[in-house]
Design a protein around this motif. Structure first.
Motif, PDB file in Angstrom:
ATOM      1  N   SER A   1      37.692  52.302  41.485  1.00 56.98           N
ATOM      2  CA  SER A   1      37.954  52.096  42.913  1.00 56.98           C
ATOM      3  C   SER A   1      38.383  53.407  43.564  1.00 56.98           C
ATOM      4  N   ARG A   2      38.257  53.460  44.855  1.00 56.17           N
ATOM      5  CA  ARG A   2      38.576  54.683  45.594  1.00 56.17           C
ATOM      6  C   ARG A   2      40.079  54.952  45.661  1.00 56.17           C
ATOM      7  N   GLU A   3      40.886  53.955  45.359  1.00 55.05           N
ATOM      8  CA  GLU A   3      42.335  54.137  45.455  1.00 55.05           C
ATOM      9  C   GLU A   3      42.908  54.916  44.275  1.00 55.05           C
ATOM     10  N   VAL A   4      42.181  54.960  43.163  1.00 61.18           N
ATOM     11  CA  VAL A   4      42.688  55.627  41.966  1.00 61.18           C
ATOM     12  C   VAL A   4      42.396  57.126  42.065  1.00 61.18           C
ATOM     13  N   VAL A   5      43.407  57.947  41.745  1.00 62.16           N
ATOM     14  CA  VAL A   5      43.269  59.399  41.792  1.00 62.16           C
ATOM     15  C   VAL A   5      43.099  59.916  40.361  1.00 62.16           C
ATOM     16  N   TYR A   6      42.177  60.859  40.208  1.00 65.39           N
ATOM     17  CA  TYR A   6      41.895  61.436  38.891  1.00 65.39           C
ATOM     18  C   TYR A   6      42.150  62.933  38.894  1.00 65.39           C
ATOM     19  N   TYR A   7      42.436  63.447  37.708  1.00 68.12           N
ATOM     20  CA  TYR A   7      42.552  64.880  37.484  1.00 68.12           C
ATOM     21  C   TYR A   7      41.538  65.269  36.421  1.00 68.12           C
ATOM     22  N   ASP A   8      40.960  66.456  36.562  1.00 68.40           N
ATOM     23  CA  ASP A   8      40.073  66.978  35.539  1.00 68.40           C
ATOM     24  C   ASP A   8      40.916  67.450  34.367  1.00 68.40           C
ATOM     25  N   TYR A   9      40.422  67.242  33.161  1.00 72.68           N
ATOM     26  CA  TYR A   9      41.135  67.662  31.957  1.00 72.68           C
ATOM     27  C   TYR A   9      40.145  68.217  30.956  1.00 72.68           C
ATOM     28  N   GLN A  10      40.515  69.326  30.342  1.00 74.14           N
ATOM     29  CA  GLN A  10      39.726  69.927  29.275  1.00 74.14           C
ATOM     30  C   GLN A  10      40.354  69.495  27.944  1.00 74.14           C
ATOM     31  N   VAL A  11      39.610  68.707  27.180  1.00 73.21           N
ATOM     32  CA  VAL A  11      40.106  68.231  25.883  1.00 73.21           C
ATOM     33  C   VAL A  11      40.302  69.440  24.971  1.00 73.21           C
ATOM     34  N   GLN A  12      41.473  69.532  24.372  1.00 71.12           N
ATOM     35  CA  GLN A  12      41.804  70.642  23.478  1.00 71.12           C
ATOM     36  C   GLN A  12      41.383  70.314  22.048  1.00 71.12           C
ATOM     37  N   ASP A  13      41.195  71.344  21.227  1.00 66.91           N
ATOM     38  CA  ASP A  13      40.804  71.132  19.836  1.00 66.91           C
ATOM     39  C   ASP A  13      41.851  70.259  19.138  1.00 66.91           C
ATOM     40  N   GLY A  14      41.399  69.198  18.534  1.00 67.73           N
ATOM     41  CA  GLY A  14      42.295  68.282  17.836  1.00 67.73           C
ATOM     42  C   GLY A  14      42.796  67.126  18.677  1.00 67.73           C
ATOM     43  N   ASP A  15      42.569  67.169  20.005  1.00 70.11           N
ATOM     44  CA  ASP A  15      42.965  66.044  20.855  1.00 70.11           C
ATOM     45  C   ASP A  15      42.135  64.816  20.501  1.00 70.11           C
ATOM     46  N   ARG A  16      42.802  63.690  20.422  1.00 69.69           N
ATOM     47  CA  ARG A  16      42.142  62.386  20.302  1.00 69.69           C
ATOM     48  C   ARG A  16      42.568  61.587  21.533  1.00 69.69           C
TER      49      ARG A  16
END
Length: 190
Positions: A41-56
């Motif tokens: 929905s348009r009400e939800v705000v998102y941020y861009d994220y770069q997954v780091q090595d080892g992130d799950r």
């Protein structure tokens, strides 16, 4: 992602091969679409994220939402349904994958995947806009007829690395929205 499924109701489902009238209790995954609609929905705000090595997904959820059980809030907005094939592999996982698929890193690095003709290099305009490189896949004969700056040989390793890296950029729900999303998930599925 198993925590997400804990919100979903169970239904009785007849599975072929179990007997004429035998039904199994299964999770009704069709109900997840209500949460997907909410997350999109348009009400939800998102941020861009770069997954780091080892992130799950559970590690990212712990970092940003303080709860590893909210891994489903990391996966669903990014339309990740298979953590093993749609999430970036760590360097160690990637190298193991290459060894299993190609036999060794050096074989993957020497095997031609395809040839490219570079039509125009990437550019950065004065306003900061990036115009990406334009390229097309060509056959070996065309590749050999091009100048050094007009062509690129892409190895199997390069192509597998490109595919893996394409999973690095994800979007994360702004933490302030998470409480409402979890509340709505429970309400949708009660």
């Amino acid at each position: 992602m198993s925590y997400y499924f804990s919100y979903l109701p169970n239904v009785q489902y007849k599975i072929d091969g179990l007997g004429a009238n035998r039904k199994e209790r299964v999770t009704d995954i069709t109900r997840r679409f209500k949460i997907v609609q909410l997350l999109n929905s348009r009400e939800v705000v998102y941020y861009d994220y770069q997954v780091q090595d080892g992130d799950r997904p559970d590690i990212v959820a712990e970092k940003f939402y303080g709860d590893s059980k909210l891994d489903w809030i990391v996966l669903l907005p990014n339309e990740i349904h298979d953590r093993y094939f749609q999430w970036i592999m760590s360097q160690r996982e990637f190298e193991a994958f290459i060894r299993k698929k190609y036999g060794s890193l050096s074989v993957a690095q020497s095997q031609v995947h395809h040839y490219e003709r570079i039509l125009s290099a990437s550019k950065v305009l004065n306003n900061g806009t990036v115009i990406p490189e334009k390229k097309v896949i060509v056959d070996e004969t065309t590749y050999n007829s091009l100048g050094v700056n007009e062509r690129r040989l892409v190895t199997a390793f390069d192509e597998e690395d490109r595919k893996n890296e394409s999973h690095r950029e994800i979007k994360l729900v702004e933490p302030g929205f998470v409480t409402d999303i979890v509340r709505n998930a429970r309400r949708f599925y009660q």
